[in-house]
Scaffold this active site. Structure first.
Site, PDB file in Angstrom:
ATOM      1  N   CYS A 167       0.860  -1.185   0.000  1.00 20.02           N
ATOM      2  CA  CYS A 167       0.000   0.000   0.000  1.00 20.02           C
ATOM      3  C   CYS A 167       0.894   1.232   0.000  1.00 20.02           C
ATOM      4  O   CYS A 167       1.901   1.273   0.707  1.00 20.02           O
ATOM      5  CB  CYS A 167      -0.884   0.000   1.259  1.00 20.02           C
ATOM      6  SG  CYS A 167      -1.743   1.558   1.553  1.00 20.02           S
ATOM      7  N   ASP A 168       0.530   2.227  -0.778  1.00 20.90           N
ATOM      8  CA  ASP A 168       1.384   3.417  -0.861  1.00 20.90           C
ATOM      9  C   ASP A 168       0.951   4.519   0.107  1.00 20.90           C
ATOM     10  O   ASP A 168       1.491   5.635   0.061  1.00 20.90           O
ATOM     11  CB  ASP A 168       1.416   3.937  -2.290  1.00 20.90           C
ATOM     12  CG  ASP A 168       0.050   4.425  -2.747  1.00 20.90           C
ATOM     13  OD1 ASP A 168      -0.054   4.902  -3.888  1.00 20.90           O
ATOM     14  OD2 ASP A 168      -0.911   4.326  -1.966  1.00 20.90           O
ATOM     15  N   TYR A 258      -6.774   7.010   7.035  1.00 19.47           N
ATOM     16  CA  TYR A 258      -8.011   6.241   6.836  1.00 19.47           C
ATOM     17  C   TYR A 258      -8.760   5.998   8.147  1.00 19.47           C
ATOM     18  O   TYR A 258      -9.939   5.660   8.143  1.00 19.47           O
ATOM     19  CB  TYR A 258      -7.716   4.907   6.146  1.00 19.47           C
ATOM     20  CG  TYR A 258      -7.619   5.025   4.633  1.00 19.47           C
ATOM     21  CD1 TYR A 258      -6.392   5.196   4.007  1.00 19.47           C
ATOM     22  CD2 TYR A 258      -8.760   4.983   3.834  1.00 19.47           C
ATOM     23  CE1 TYR A 258      -6.304   5.319   2.627  1.00 19.47           C
ATOM     24  CE2 TYR A 258      -8.687   5.092   2.456  1.00 19.47           C
ATOM     25  CZ  TYR A 258      -7.448   5.265   1.867  1.00 19.47           C
ATOM     26  OH  TYR A 258      -7.356   5.383   0.496  1.00 19.47           O
TER      27      TYR A 258
HETATM   28  N1  LIG Z   1      -2.514  -0.586  -2.602  1.00 23.91           N
HETATM   29  C1  LIG Z   1      -2.582   0.744  -2.754  1.00 23.91           C
HETATM   30  O1  LIG Z   1      -2.145   1.530  -1.899  1.00 23.91           O
HETATM   31  C2  LIG Z   1      -3.239   1.287  -3.989  1.00 23.91           C
HETATM   32  C3  LIG Z   1      -2.932   2.558  -4.499  1.00 23.91           C
HETATM   33  C4  LIG Z   1      -3.609   2.994  -5.645  1.00 23.91           C
HETATM   34  C5  LIG Z   1      -4.527   2.171  -6.286  1.00 23.91           C
HETATM   35  N2  LIG Z   1      -4.779   0.940  -5.738  1.00 23.91           N
HETATM   36  C6  LIG Z   1      -5.693  -0.026  -6.366  1.00 23.91           C
HETATM   37  O2  LIG Z   1      -5.237  -0.281  -7.682  1.00 23.91           O
HETATM   38  C7  LIG Z   1      -6.353  -0.710  -8.478  1.00 23.91           C
HETATM   39  C8  LIG Z   1      -6.441   0.135  -9.734  1.00 23.91           C
HETATM   40  O3  LIG Z   1      -6.846   1.418  -9.373  1.00 23.91           O
HETATM   41  P1  LIG Z   1      -7.300   2.437 -10.549  1.00 23.91           P
HETATM   42  O4  LIG Z   1      -7.834   3.655  -9.887  1.00 23.91           O
HETATM   43  O5  LIG Z   1      -6.211   2.556 -11.535  1.00 23.91           O
HETATM   44  O6  LIG Z   1      -8.532   1.624 -11.215  1.00 23.91           O
HETATM   45  P2  LIG Z   1      -9.082   1.712 -12.734  1.00 23.91           P
HETATM   46  O7  LIG Z   1     -10.467   1.209 -12.695  1.00 23.91           O
HETATM   47  O8  LIG Z   1      -8.807   3.034 -13.306  1.00 23.91           O
HETATM   48  O9  LIG Z   1      -8.156   0.625 -13.511  1.00 23.91           O
HETATM   49  C9  LIG Z   1      -8.205  -0.708 -13.153  1.00 23.91           C
HETATM   50  C10 LIG Z   1      -8.083  -1.568 -14.413  1.00 23.91           C
HETATM   51  O10 LIG Z   1      -8.306  -2.920 -14.020  1.00 23.91           O
HETATM   52  C11 LIG Z   1      -9.034  -3.550 -15.053  1.00 23.91           C
HETATM   53  N3  LIG Z   1      -9.658  -4.781 -14.546  1.00 23.91           N
HETATM   54  C12 LIG Z   1     -10.793  -4.903 -13.828  1.00 23.91           C
HETATM   55  N4  LIG Z   1     -11.021  -6.202 -13.535  1.00 23.91           N
HETATM   56  C13 LIG Z   1      -9.986  -6.905 -14.087  1.00 23.91           C
HETATM   57  C14 LIG Z   1      -9.649  -8.300 -14.135  1.00 23.91           C
HETATM   58  N5  LIG Z   1     -10.422  -9.224 -13.551  1.00 23.91           N
HETATM   59  N6  LIG Z   1      -8.513  -8.666 -14.788  1.00 23.91           N
HETATM   60  C15 LIG Z   1      -7.738  -7.721 -15.383  1.00 23.91           C
HETATM   61  N7  LIG Z   1      -8.003  -6.390 -15.381  1.00 23.91           N
HETATM   62  C16 LIG Z   1      -9.112  -5.996 -14.731  1.00 23.91           C
HETATM   63  C17 LIG Z   1     -10.012  -2.501 -15.514  1.00 23.91           C
HETATM   64  O11 LIG Z   1     -10.538  -2.823 -16.784  1.00 23.91           O
HETATM   65  C18 LIG Z   1      -9.118  -1.258 -15.503  1.00 23.91           C
HETATM   66  O12 LIG Z   1      -8.483  -1.067 -16.745  1.00 23.91           O
HETATM   67  C19 LIG Z   1      -7.571  -0.611  -7.558  1.00 23.91           C
HETATM   68  O13 LIG Z   1      -7.764  -1.874  -6.924  1.00 23.91           O
HETATM   69  C20 LIG Z   1      -7.124   0.403  -6.532  1.00 23.91           C
HETATM   70  O14 LIG Z   1      -7.848   0.299  -5.309  1.00 23.91           O
HETATM   71  C21 LIG Z   1      -4.154   0.493  -4.630  1.00 23.91           C
HETATM   72  O1  LIG Z   2      -9.114   8.114  -4.565  1.00 23.25           O
HETATM   73  P1  LIG Z   2      -7.973   7.651  -5.431  1.00 23.25           P
HETATM   74  O2  LIG Z   2      -8.388   6.522  -6.382  1.00 23.25           O
HETATM   75  O3  LIG Z   2      -7.218   8.752  -6.109  1.00 23.25           O
HETATM   76  O4  LIG Z   2      -6.905   7.060  -4.444  1.00 23.25           O
HETATM   77  C1  LIG Z   2      -7.305   5.974  -3.657  1.00 23.25           C
HETATM   78  C2  LIG Z   2      -6.008   5.350  -3.195  1.00 23.25           C
HETATM   79  O5  LIG Z   2      -5.434   6.290  -2.232  1.00 23.25           O
HETATM   80  C3  LIG Z   2      -4.230   5.840  -1.594  1.00 23.25           C
HETATM   81  O6  LIG Z   2      -3.141   5.744  -2.536  1.00 23.25           O
HETATM   82  C4  LIG Z   2      -2.571   6.939  -3.126  1.00 23.25           C
HETATM   83  C5  LIG Z   2      -3.301   7.265  -4.405  1.00 23.25           C
HETATM   84  O7  LIG Z   2      -3.214   6.126  -5.244  1.00 23.25           O
HETATM   85  C6  LIG Z   2      -2.615   8.418  -5.131  1.00 23.25           C
HETATM   86  O8  LIG Z   2      -3.448   8.762  -6.234  1.00 23.25           O
HETATM   87  C7  LIG Z   2      -2.443   9.609  -4.233  1.00 23.25           C
HETATM   88  O9  LIG Z   2      -3.693  10.204  -4.049  1.00 23.25           O
HETATM   89  O10 LIG Z   2      -1.888   9.299  -2.973  1.00 23.25           O
HETATM   90  C8  LIG Z   2      -2.486   8.178  -2.264  1.00 23.25           C
HETATM   91  C9  LIG Z   2      -1.562   7.928  -1.093  1.00 23.25           C
HETATM   92  O11 LIG Z   2      -0.264   7.797  -1.577  1.00 23.25           O
HETATM   93  C10 LIG Z   2      -4.432   4.463  -0.968  1.00 23.25           C
HETATM   94  O12 LIG Z   2      -3.217   3.953  -0.478  1.00 23.25           O
HETATM   95  C11 LIG Z   2      -4.985   3.478  -1.996  1.00 23.25           C
HETATM   96  O13 LIG Z   2      -5.173   2.218  -1.377  1.00 23.25           O
HETATM   97  C12 LIG Z   2      -6.280   4.000  -2.559  1.00 23.25           C
HETATM   98  O14 LIG Z   2      -6.779   3.104  -3.555  1.00 23.25           O
HETATM   99 MN   LIG Z   3      -3.570   1.692   0.056  1.00 22.86          MN
END
Ligand SMILES: NC(=O)c1ccc[n+]([C@@H]2O[C@H](COP(=O)([O-])OP(=O)(O)OC[C@H]3O[C@@H](n4cnc5c(N)ncnc54)[C@H](O)[C@@H]3O)[C@@H](O)[C@H]2O)c1
Ligand SMILES: O=P(O)(O)OC[C@H]1O[C@H](O[C@H]2[C@H](O)[C@@H](O)[C@@H](O)O[C@@H]2CO)[C@H](O)[C@@H](O)[C@@H]1O
Ligand SMILES: [Mn+2]
Length: 436
Positions: A167-168, A258
């Protein structure tokens, strides 16, 4: 040379991750990049963007854009996974439906996060099945949320798969400390613990000053607050509430932002418009930017305004890959089975703690101390609710889902838990497994 596959290739985070990999090509040389997605249009759009960015950087990297898992995963070394099952339209429902019942509506927290978790488990476990079949020895570096629920479900179904769940958010918090108070986070050795999106800093040791600077940071938050000008309004509000948590209630530890959804629901939700939530902001922001960028490239105009770049989200996950490749023992906050890292929390919890990462994988660092009752109590209840949700998924159990929703630390009683659960079951349809 590594072959890397981005699962969820259409994500707006893809350019940041791949441009970061290019920045570190000495330590992380790449011969081929594959974008894998189930949405042809999203994947194709990102293929156009990445092809342009590779050419602009004079990179001779083979780019494959595919919806075929066999093509995507066979022989790959790393999978960077970032899928959003149900896309932003379902995130919008996760955020809006709970608010109908006076509950927190959010991407990864509360019953919105549970709604997302049920979808995400179904889609992500299928993805891991493909990876186990076509690339059983690769490393999965996973950003897919909700991280704790994903980590628990993968631990149960694929106990041998090589996965790192990251997680970032802690990076975002530490960057906020840099921007607000002039620190350099490269000097930090942080003692942090919690569940994902549910944790606390207990110590921030600054190697340049040879001491724990958390007390000083807490004092600055209380007297100056964070530097929020120019920040995305949604995040500025979040960090404002985080400062209030410290200033007005619990000044001993620095909380993950959060926690606002668990401890300050009134404050957290005061800015929410039930008709226009974060999902709508992203559709009008990050997703619109992808479309606008593709149009510029196709029409060969305004190319100088294309501003995708390497950033901390990408750097974190690429540094993890480098730490594995070069056996560096880098130290990262990761989401892992507890197994004693937090001594007085149930062993089978999935927690977020500092870990070393090397060629053998992840080595969690034991905190060596018991966590205080306030944190332990909150975490034990939330862990139990998340485990019940994963039970509900694997057992197709409505009863377990109702218990999970009722125990979620954002839900006041079983009556509203049941109403929200029934509404979300209907809204999710086949995205969820059937519950009986
Ligand atoms: N761990 C973290 O701290 C962190 C940070 C930022 C984003 N995220 C996560 O990263 C993911 C992507 O975020 P986003 O805002 O770019 O979402 P987004 O919807 O913009 O992009 C996600 C992509 O996944 C694709 N997808 C959906 N189901 C799929 C499957 N079964 N197989 C392959 N591809 C599939 C979609 O078509 C889309 O292109 C989300 O789960 C988000 O919560 C996590
Ligand atoms: O609301 P979003 O989709 O922009 O961001 C949700 C995510 O927020 C945290 O991560 C990052 C985020 O991805 C980045 O865009 C920026 O806003 O900073 C955040 C913290 O570094 C969170 O960790 C993710 O789990 C969420 O999906
Ligand atoms: Mn996160």
């Amino acid at each position: 040379m590594s072959v890397i596959t981005v699962a969820g290739g259409g994500s707006g985070y893809t350019p940041g991750i791949l441009l970061t990999a290019l920045k570190f090509k000495k330590e992380f040389p790449i011969s081929e990049v594959r974008l894998y997605d189930i949405d042809h249009e999203r994947n194709a759009d990102m293929g156009i963007i990445m092809n342009y960015l590779f050419e602009k950087n004079h990179e001779q990297i083979k780019l494959v854009v595919t919806e075929d898992p066999q093509v995507a995963f066979t022989g790959c070394d790393f999978v960077f996974s970032q899928i959003r099952v149900g896309g932003m339209k379902m995130r919008e429902k996760d955020e809006k439906i709970p608010m109908k019942y006076g509950l927190v509506g959010q991407e990864t927290c509360g019953v919105g996060g549970f709604s997302y978790g049920m979808r995400s488990m179904k889609g992500f476990l299928k993805l891991v099945g493909f990876i186990e079949k076509y690339a059983p020895d690769c490393w999965i570096l996973n950003y897919t949320n909700p991280e704790t629920i994903i980590a628990e479900s993968v631990r149960r179904q694929f106990p041998k798969i090589k996965i790192v769940n990251a997680c970032d958010m802690t990076i975002g918090i530490e960057e906020l400390l840099e921007e607000s108070f002039g620190y350099d986070r490269n000097n930090f050795i942080c003692q942090y613990y919690g569940l994902n999106h549910f944790g606390w800093y207990r110590e921030i040791y600054d190697v340049s000053r040879g001491k724990d600077i958390l007390p000083e940071i807490i004092e600055k938050i209380k007297t100056q607050g964070f530097k929020l000008d120019g920040m995305d309004p949604s995040w500025a509000h979040t960090y404002g509430v985080m400062a209030d948590m410290v200033r007005e209630f619990f000044p001993q530890y620095l909380p993950n932002n959060y926690l606002q959804y668990y401890l300050y629901q009134d404050r957290a939700m005061e800015k929410e418009d039930p008709n226009y939530t974060r999902a709508n902001e992203i559709m009008d922001g990050r997703l619109k930017k992808i479309k606008d960028t593709v149009a510029k490239i196709k029409e060969n105009r305004d190319l100088e305004t294309i501003d995708y770049e390497s950033e901390s989200h990408g750097q974190y996950i690429v540094q993890i890959a480098i730490s594995i490749l070069h056996n560096q023992n880098g130290r990262f906050m990761l989401i892992v089975p507890n197994k004693g890292a937090i001594p007085n929390l149930r062993q089978d919890a999935v927690v977020e703690v500092p870990c070393y990462v090397n060629a053998r994988g992840i080595e969690p660092i034991s905190l060596r101390y018991d966590i205080p009752d306030l944190h332990k109590g909150l975490m034990e209840a939330q862990v139990a609710s998340e485990k019940l949700l994963v039970d509900a998924f694997f057992e197709h159990s409505y009863q377990k889902a109702l218990e999970a929703f009722t125990l979620n630390q954002t839900v006041p009683n079983a009556t509203v838990a049941k109403k929200a659960l029934n509404d979300l079951i209907e809204a999710n349809g086949d995205y969820w497994v059937e519950l009986n």
